[in-house]
Scaffold this active site. Structure first.
Site, PDB file in Angstrom:
ATOM      1  N   ASN A 198       0.850  -1.186   0.000  1.00 47.84           N
ATOM      2  CA  ASN A 198       0.000   0.000   0.000  1.00 47.84           C
ATOM      3  C   ASN A 198       0.890   1.242   0.000  1.00 47.84           C
ATOM      4  O   ASN A 198       2.126   1.144  -0.004  1.00 47.84           O
ATOM      5  CB  ASN A 198      -0.978  -0.015   1.180  1.00 47.84           C
ATOM      6  CG  ASN A 198      -0.279   0.004   2.539  1.00 47.84           C
ATOM      7  OD1 ASN A 198       0.823   0.528   2.687  1.00 47.84           O
ATOM      8  ND2 ASN A 198      -0.916  -0.589   3.535  1.00 47.84           N
ATOM      9  N   TYR A 199       0.278   2.407   0.022  1.00 46.55           N
ATOM     10  CA  TYR A 199       1.049   3.636  -0.135  1.00 46.55           C
ATOM     11  C   TYR A 199       2.056   3.829   1.007  1.00 46.55           C
ATOM     12  O   TYR A 199       3.213   4.187   0.780  1.00 46.55           O
ATOM     13  CB  TYR A 199       0.107   4.837  -0.212  1.00 46.55           C
ATOM     14  CG  TYR A 199       0.802   6.137  -0.550  1.00 46.55           C
ATOM     15  CD1 TYR A 199       1.408   6.326  -1.804  1.00 46.55           C
ATOM     16  CD2 TYR A 199       0.857   7.180   0.368  1.00 46.55           C
ATOM     17  CE1 TYR A 199       2.038   7.516  -2.117  1.00 46.55           C
ATOM     18  CE2 TYR A 199       1.489   8.378   0.055  1.00 46.55           C
ATOM     19  CZ  TYR A 199       2.081   8.541  -1.193  1.00 46.55           C
ATOM     20  OH  TYR A 199       2.715   9.719  -1.503  1.00 46.55           O
ATOM     21  N   GLY A 200       1.626   3.550   2.236  1.00 43.83           N
ATOM     22  CA  GLY A 200       2.529   3.685   3.365  1.00 43.83           C
ATOM     23  C   GLY A 200       3.712   2.734   3.265  1.00 43.83           C
ATOM     24  O   GLY A 200       4.852   3.099   3.590  1.00 43.83           O
ATOM     25  N   GLU A 201       3.469   1.514   2.804  1.00 46.89           N
ATOM     26  CA  GLU A 201       4.549   0.534   2.644  1.00 46.89           C
ATOM     27  C   GLU A 201       5.492   0.926   1.519  1.00 46.89           C
ATOM     28  O   GLU A 201       6.697   0.656   1.584  1.00 46.89           O
ATOM     29  CB  GLU A 201       3.940  -0.846   2.408  1.00 46.89           C
ATOM     30  CG  GLU A 201       3.204  -1.385   3.644  1.00 46.89           C
ATOM     31  CD  GLU A 201       2.130  -2.400   3.339  1.00 46.89           C
ATOM     32  OE1 GLU A 201       1.467  -2.875   4.292  1.00 46.89           O
ATOM     33  OE2 GLU A 201       1.919  -2.732   2.149  1.00 46.89           O
ATOM     34  N   ASP A 271      -7.218  -8.224   0.542  1.00 49.65           N
ATOM     35  CA  ASP A 271      -7.030  -9.679   0.436  1.00 49.65           C
ATOM     36  C   ASP A 271      -7.736 -10.211  -0.808  1.00 49.65           C
ATOM     37  O   ASP A 271      -7.208 -11.088  -1.507  1.00 49.65           O
ATOM     38  CB  ASP A 271      -7.598 -10.380   1.677  1.00 49.65           C
ATOM     39  CG  ASP A 271      -6.933  -9.923   2.961  1.00 49.65           C
ATOM     40  OD1 ASP A 271      -5.741  -9.578   2.918  1.00 49.65           O
ATOM     41  OD2 ASP A 271      -7.613  -9.925   4.004  1.00 49.65           O
TER      42      ASP A 271
END
Length: 491
Positions: A198-201, A271
């Site tokens: 995701n964006y944070g990752e 998921d």
């Protein structure tokens, strides 16, 4: 026409999938608030219903089964009652769960306390220490038995202790390894086929702040670096309500668009996306088609409260509904502009029209059908409820903007439908830049206030006639003039 995503049903293949990672139990406790607690000024929730479903790697496995794959799930649970309930939930969903029991360890359990659709509190029970010793040896043995013959392997690494260095080493070299991990860097040595941060990752992977207004542009500019830093053959960056970006070498980033956010709280759409993307890819689809199918599957589950799955038939129905476009005919303005750029590059003629369409009648249908024959792509813009009320007066609209757009989208000759809040569609016209602007009515093109703008952008303006004696206002007045039905009479 973008038909190939539906012409080949990639979910109708004999696909063997292995899912390894952090399994958990999701619980949803629902009920009303009837009083405030005496101990502290907090609401007392009277729980009236409890729903349970596999979460994490369990939800990914359940979605794979629902989509038609044969699935073996490798994970770890504790020796507690939660593990028993999780096992029963997985069995009911048809998942072949080969979980290892770790004495003294707590099975991850996430409980969400809901009042209506409002999340009041979430409380988790879990142990996140890495699996070691005999428990890790048993888990690796289960993984070794499961891997032969697998068409795709999905690693769900949420930092829960299952995906240890030894597990990653066992997965190195797997031909189609799909990784959904909170931390991407540890997986680089495995050479995964796909990672889905995701964006944070992504920001953690790139070691950047990334506090920007346009996340899509930010990621597009860093596409090559994303691939290099991840060590993966492909990177899918998930952006929640903004959809996803697929990055792969030698191709510009490919974007999909998410459904509008629901009014209820849903979890696990990521998921579902991972499961559908992996299954579609294993079935022979191109990465772009896999991304679109995955976005469609995520769109199915996000419309449901709680933790849900998407079945194969539901996915195919969704793809038929949208013509293979994961975001469907009804689109927000920015998505629409992006879509139309693709049509324009293919040399297709774009026709644009607008109106309230409060009560769709024969006159509307006739002129819209004629408008569609004047080009390749017909875009219909609909006045919002507030805009319609300002234009038409008290008591209007009769039907909500959402309903009006849904009815228009069902017309086979309408390609795209969007809404606007202003009294005129000038803002949309600047975004769409149509080749032809069409209106229905009994006036001339020069009477349209939008005509100068359309012509300044190089477009044409045309007025088409409604079918005579057909108007929304007349229909509404005729209905209102009818005598009220006898309450005692038949219904």
């Amino acid at each position: 026409m973008e038909r190939d995503i539906m012409d080949d049903d990639h979910t109708d293949r004999d696909v063997d999938a292995v899912v390894v990672g952090d399994v958990m139990l999701d619980s949803w406790l629902r009920g009303p608030v009837k009083r405030i607690a005496q101990e502290a000024p907090v609401p007392v929730v009277s729980v009236e219903a409890t729903e349970e479903a596999p979460g994490g790697a369990g939800n990914t496995a359940a979605n794979l089964v629902a989509l038609g794959a044969r699935v073996r799930l490798i994970g770890a649970v504790g020796d507690d009652a939660c593990a028993d309930r999780l096992g029963r939930a997985l069995a009911l969903l048809g998942v072949d769960a080969r979980t290892v029991t770790v004495p003294g360890r707590r099975t991850p359990h996430k409980r969400r306390l809901m009042v209506g659709e409002q999340l009041v509190a979430r409380y988790d029970e879990e142990d996140r220490e890495p699996i070691t010793g005999a428990a890790q040896a048993r888990l690796l043995a289960e993984l070794e038995r499961a891997l032969p013959g697998a068409d795709v392997v999905i690693a769900c690494d949420y930092g829960g202790g299952v995906c240890t260095p030894a597990v990653r080493e066992a997965l190195a070299g797997v031909p189609l390894l799909v990784v959904d991990a909170h931390a991407i860097t540890p997986w680089r040595a495995c050479g995964p086929a796909v990672v889905l941060p995701n964006y944070g990752e992504v920001l953690e992977l790139l070691r950047e702040d990334g506090d920007v207004a346009d996340r899509v542009s930010f990621l597009t500019q860093r596409s090559a670096r994303l691939l290099a830093e991840s060590g993966a053959g492909m990177v899918v960056t998930t952006l929640d309500g903004e959809g996803t970006l697929l990055h792969r070498p030698g191709h510009p980033p490919y974007r999909t668009y998410a459904e509008p956010a629901p009014d209820h709280m849903a979890t696990g759409a990521g998921d579902t996306y991972t499961a559908a993307f992996a299954l579609w890819l294993a079935g022979g689809a191109t990465p772009e088609h896999a991304a679109r199918a995955a976005q469609a599957a995520a769109g199915v589950v996000v419309r449901r409260p709680g933790t849900a799955t998407c079945t194969r038939q539901e996915l195919l129905r969704e793809l038929r509904r949208t013509g293979g476009r994961a975001d469907g005919p009804v689109q927000a303005a920015d998505r629409l502009a992006h879509r139309l750029d693709g049509h324009r590059r293919r040399g297709q003629r774009i026709v644009f029209t607008n109106g309230c369409f409060d009560v769709l009648h024969r006159g509307h249908v006739s002129y819209l059908e004629e408008a569609s024959r004047l080009g390749d792509v017909l875009v219909v813009a609909v006045n919002s409820d507030a805009s319609t009320a300002r234009l038409k007066g008290p008591g209007r609209p009769i039907n909500s903007c959402e309903d009006r757009m849904s009815v228009l989208a069902a017309l086979t000759f309408v390609d795209y439908v969007t809404g606007f809040d202003e009294d005129t569609p000038e803002r949309l016209l600047r975004m769409v830049r149509p080749d032809l602007y069409v209106k229905g009515g009994d006036y001339t093109p020069d009477m349209l206030p939008e005509a100068p703008l359309v012509r300044a952008m190089g477009g044409e303006v045309m007025v088409l006639e409604y079918v005579s004696d057909r108007s929304t206002t007349a229909i509404i007045e005729r209905v209102r003039s009818l005598p009220a039905p006898d309450s005692a009479g038949p219904r």
